[in-house]
Write an enzyme that holds these catalytic residues in place. Structure first.
Site: not given
Ligand code: TYM
Length: 334
Positions: A115, A197, A200
């Protein structure tokens, strides 16, 4: 444990357009696990501002995400669905945990490196300490399990290290959480570059299927997915584009990758690709319809937001008070 059930915590950022990766890697598993666990699902809007956001847009996306959780099948009377920014304990515990996290640990986080490379003009302290806020999210609820995609594993490992470090100093304060990674779909790749991957923030919109894409767009993106010239349907690392399509099809239909390969044996990519498109549409269309229906239920959604933020505060403040006492903050006079 809450009411005899183990606790689950997870969250998602309200940044950008959610992709099929978010759904198959996380949200779909949340729904499967929601009966078995006492669940907390947060819209982590505080994490979102580590990247510059348009305020009105962030508010709109955060509400849409909360509605999406419900549309996916999470009953808000059984699952605590809330905005992170409505529950002040998250920021308070994050501060304390920052004093138990080393700069070296945060420097190693690959998501921070990625990032900061992407947003070189705004490498703020929040971006650096982002994983500590995530640790606070999880540890506040004494979560046993955290369902995430593979890309969040490093953050979860750090959370475990912070929890263990704190427990070693002060006794058993935190439950040390385990990751839950789904059998298929834990890492959905870009349809245009299967070495990356699905994300978004991908600049190429054809690489990602967005949860709100209409059926024609989904079908077009699947048909255009990059594969290879081998022409044989097999599930192997040497054919990453094909492997990804098999993963998507399997995750959407509930089949194993081996069953999918058997189903398409002797057939060409020209048959697999539209079948993947159909499988994705059959998952996303009902989800989109339910989002549209719920969006109109304004008063109901508002009541969910209020009640669940109160519940999250009530549960999390018990952990926070314990931690504050352990580190030596003066007791409150009531
Ligand atoms: P975020 O918002 O980027 O993604 C949300 C969830 O989606 C999963 N994910 C994927 N899984 C499979 N293939 C992909 N291409 C893919 N892209 C995203 C992510 O692994 C995630 O589970 N930091 C975290 C949010 C967060 C969080 C937490 C998660 C904040 N606090 C506490 C768990 C527990 C994040 O940015 O996810």
């Amino acid at each position: 444990m809450i009411d005899g059930k183990k606790v689950l915590f997870s969250g998602m950022q309200a940044t950008g357009n959610l992709t099929l990766g978010n759904y198959l890697g996380a949200l779909k598993n949340w729904v499967t696990l929601s009966e078995e666990y006492e669940c907390f699902y947060s819209v982590v809007d505080m994490h979102s501002i580590t990247i510059r956001q348009d305020p009105a847009e962030l508010r709109r996306r955060a509400r849409n995400l909360l509605i999406l959780y419900m549309a996916a099948g999470l009953d808000p009377t059984k699952n605590c669905i809330y905005y992170q920014s409505h529950v002040s304990t998250h920021a308070e515990l994050a501060w304390i945990l920052k004093c138990f996290t080393y700069m070296g640990e945060l420097n190693r986080m690959t998501q921070f490196k990625d990032k900061s490379a992407k947003h070189a003009d705004n490498i703020n302290a929040g971006l650096f300490t982002y994983p500590v806020l995530m640790a606070a999210d999880i540890l506040l609820y004494q979560a046993d399990v955290v369902p995430v995609g593979i890309d969040q594993m490093q953050h979860l490992e750090l959370t475990r290290n912070i929890a263990e470090r704190f427990n070693n100093l002060y006794g058993d304060v935190f439950t040390v959480p385990e990751a839950y990674i789904g059998k298929v779909g834990a890492k959905i790749m870009s349809l245009q570059d299967p070495s990356k991957k699905m994300s978004k923030s991908d600049e190429n919109p054809n690489g990602s299927i967005y949860l709100m894409d209409d059926p024609d767009t989904i079908m077009r993106k699947c048909k255009r997915a990059v594969t290879d010239s081998e022409g044989v349907i097999a599930y192997r690392d040497e054919q990453p584009g094909l492997k990804n399509l098999i993963d998507i099809y399997s995750a959407c239909t509930g089949k194993t990758p081996q069953e999918t390969v058997a189903e398409f044996e002797g057939k060409g990519y020209g048959e697999l690709k539209p079948a993947v498109g159909e499988a994705v549409i059959s998952i996303l269309k009902p989800l989109q319809d339910e989002v549209a229906r719920l969006t109109k239920e304004k008063a109901y959604i508002d009541s969910v937001i209020k009640a669940n933020a109160e519940k999250a505060y009530y549960v999390s403040s018990k952990t926070l008070r314990k931690v504050q006492k352990k580190v030596g903050f003066p007791e409150r006079i009531r």
